[in-house]
Design a protein around this motif. Structure first.
Motif, mmCIF file in Angstrom:
data_model
loop_
_atom_site.group_PDB
_atom_site.id
_atom_site.type_symbol
_atom_site.label_atom_id
_atom_site.label_comp_id
_atom_site.label_asym_id
_atom_site.label_seq_id
_atom_site.Cartn_x
_atom_site.Cartn_y
_atom_site.Cartn_z
ATOM 1 N N GLY A 7 -10.921 -5.570 -6.882
ATOM 2 C CA GLY A 7 -9.464 -4.827 -6.444
ATOM 3 C C GLY A 7 -8.558 -6.195 -6.840
ATOM 4 O O GLY A 7 -6.906 -6.268 -5.325
ATOM 5 N N SER B 254 -8.859 4.739 1.784
ATOM 6 C CA SER B 254 -9.041 5.219 0.998
ATOM 7 C C SER B 254 -8.497 5.060 -0.176
ATOM 8 O O SER B 254 -9.309 4.723 -1.133
ATOM 9 N N VAL B 255 -8.205 3.778 -0.511
ATOM 10 C CA VAL B 255 -7.047 3.449 -1.675
ATOM 11 C C VAL B 255 -8.262 2.477 -2.045
ATOM 12 O O VAL B 255 -8.574 2.512 -3.080
ATOM 13 N N THR B 256 -9.241 1.292 -0.947
ATOM 14 C CA THR B 256 -9.959 0.576 -1.354
ATOM 15 C C THR B 256 -10.589 1.459 -1.981
ATOM 16 O O THR B 256 -11.764 1.049 -3.638
ATOM 17 N N GLU C 224 -10.814 -0.783 7.671
ATOM 18 C CA GLU C 224 -9.267 -0.639 8.004
ATOM 19 C C GLU C 224 -9.001 -1.020 9.445
ATOM 20 O O GLU C 224 -9.135 -0.279 10.517
ATOM 21 N N ASP D 69 -5.841 0.745 4.367
ATOM 22 C CA ASP D 69 -6.249 1.827 3.629
ATOM 23 C C ASP D 69 -7.090 1.761 3.050
ATOM 24 O O ASP D 69 -7.057 1.356 1.754
ATOM 25 N N ALA E 237 -11.270 4.464 -3.486
ATOM 26 C CA ALA E 237 -10.920 4.782 -4.269
ATOM 27 C C ALA E 237 -10.530 3.500 -5.874
ATOM 28 O O ALA E 237 -11.567 4.355 -6.813
ATOM 29 N N HIS E 238 -10.376 2.562 -5.245
ATOM 30 C CA HIS E 238 -9.856 1.466 -6.127
ATOM 31 C C HIS E 238 -11.468 0.911 -6.910
ATOM 32 O O HIS E 238 -11.163 0.903 -8.054
ATOM 33 N N ALA F 92 -4.099 -5.132 -5.093
ATOM 34 C CA ALA F 92 -4.831 -3.454 -5.649
ATOM 35 C C ALA F 92 -5.915 -2.784 -4.460
ATOM 36 O O ALA F 92 -5.506 -1.820 -4.205
ATOM 37 N N ASN F 93 -6.546 -3.808 -3.597
ATOM 38 C CA ASN F 93 -7.672 -2.570 -3.036
ATOM 39 C C ASN F 93 -7.298 -3.078 -1.628
ATOM 40 O O ASN F 93 -7.802 -2.194 -0.610
ATOM 41 N N GLY F 94 -5.686 -2.889 -1.440
ATOM 42 C CA GLY F 94 -4.341 -3.448 -0.408
ATOM 43 C C GLY F 94 -5.554 -3.706 0.860
ATOM 44 O O GLY F 94 -5.618 -3.764 1.941
ATOM 45 N N THR G 151 -8.390 -4.582 5.403
ATOM 46 C CA THR G 151 -7.276 -3.381 4.511
ATOM 47 C C THR G 151 -6.515 -2.402 5.456
ATOM 48 O O THR G 151 -7.031 -2.050 6.000
#
Length: 295
Positions: free
Chosen positions: A29, A257-259, A293, A255, A261-262, A173-175, A253
């Motif tokens: 990401g 959950s964004v990490t 986080e 979030d 998910a990616h 993209a991984n935040g 990061t």
């Protein structure tokens, strides 16, 4: 000692192949910058973070130029060569601190018998996302501990600063927004307290049951026993080498959950521990990458 310790500037991650780095870090990401050649045979493709730290995956662009640079006494290349020979072609070889006066750092290192060799001044072209080019200039002062041949550090002064707007390279993209902590391992963390006091120029250092924590101006460096690496990062490391080895990077990061998910969408295997996501080292990723986080 100064009242404000040096900040973490960047982390050096030797690799066999920059293309593999680009693929692996992309799956994790990260936005990876264009390749850049050094004038002494190495090349990188950096990951710039919005906290102004960055990762420097380091490859060999010209073996002939690389070997010549070692012969000419280039400390940066010589230490890279030694790491690749002694440890691995893939890994995590150096922690770099930012400085406004590399000459003063070099003088301090020499006065404390911890200089790793002559300073290095160099410039290289840097291509920006919009296609423009600029010349980035650097002055490096090197430090090392003779008890620890598989790790080195240096202070990096930017002679002409990088452009102010790197925002497109700093979006991931991984935040991820920055580096929170760097973890090193050794059975004898307390032995290196004085080394880090000098290199980071007066950081706050605390002692705990798993080792020591060095507080730089913008991130923490944990020097941990093998038990500490296991407890915090689920990473098993040898107990028979008393030297320092850089092992893991904890990223901030926005979030988690964004990490996650990616990573899942890209087929990256990871585990969870202590509110962290852990991605073990892999080709193109020379250290354990942990994500937490942190606002």
């Amino acid at each position: 000692m100064t009242s404000s310790p040096h900040p973490l500037d960047h982390l050096v991650l030797p690799t066999v192949n920059i293309a593999v780095v680009r693929e692996r870090l992309g799956k994790l990401g990260f936005t990876v910058a264009a390749e850049a050649r050094h004038p002494f045979g190495t090349e990188n493709a950096c990951v710039f973070l919005s906290d102004k730290t960055y990762l420097e995956p380091l490859g060999i662009a010209s073996r002939e130029q690389y070997e010549t640079s070692v012969g000419e006494g280039n400390v940066f290349v010589a230490r890279d060569q030694a790491y690749r020979f002694r440890v691995d072609e893939e890994g995590f070889s150096a922690i770099v601190f930012g400085t406004d006066d590399a000459v003063a750092d070099d003088e301090r290192f020499r006065a404390n018998a911890m200089s790793a060799g002559n300073m290095l001044d160099f410039a290289r072209p840097m291509r920006m996302p919009d296609g423009s080019e600029m010349t980035a200039g650097f002055r490096l002062a090197f430090a090392a501990d003779l008890r620890s041949p598989d790790f080195f550090t240096f202070c990096c002064q930017r002679i002409n600063p990088l452009p102010a707007d790197r925002s497109s390279l700093e979006r991931h993209a991984n935040g991820v927004t920055g580096v929170a902590r760097v973890a090193m391992s050794t059975p004898k963390p307390a032995a290196y307290r004085g080394f880090f006091e000098q290199v980071a120029d007066g950081p706050k250092i605390s002692t705990h049951s798993f080792g020591i924590t060095v507080e730089t101006a913008n991130a923490k460096i944990d020097v941990l026993t093998p038990e500490g690496m296991e407890a915090f990062y689920d990473l098993t490391v040898p107990e028979d080498d008393p030297g320092l080895r850089a092992r893991a990077i904890l990223f901030k990061t926005r979030d988690l959950s964004v990490t996650s998910a990616h990573l899942a969408a890209n087929g990256v295997t990871y585990t969870r521990k202590n509110n962290r996501i852990l991605a073990k080292p892999a080709p193109g990723q020379g250290a354990l990458f942990a994500f937490e986080e942190i606002a």
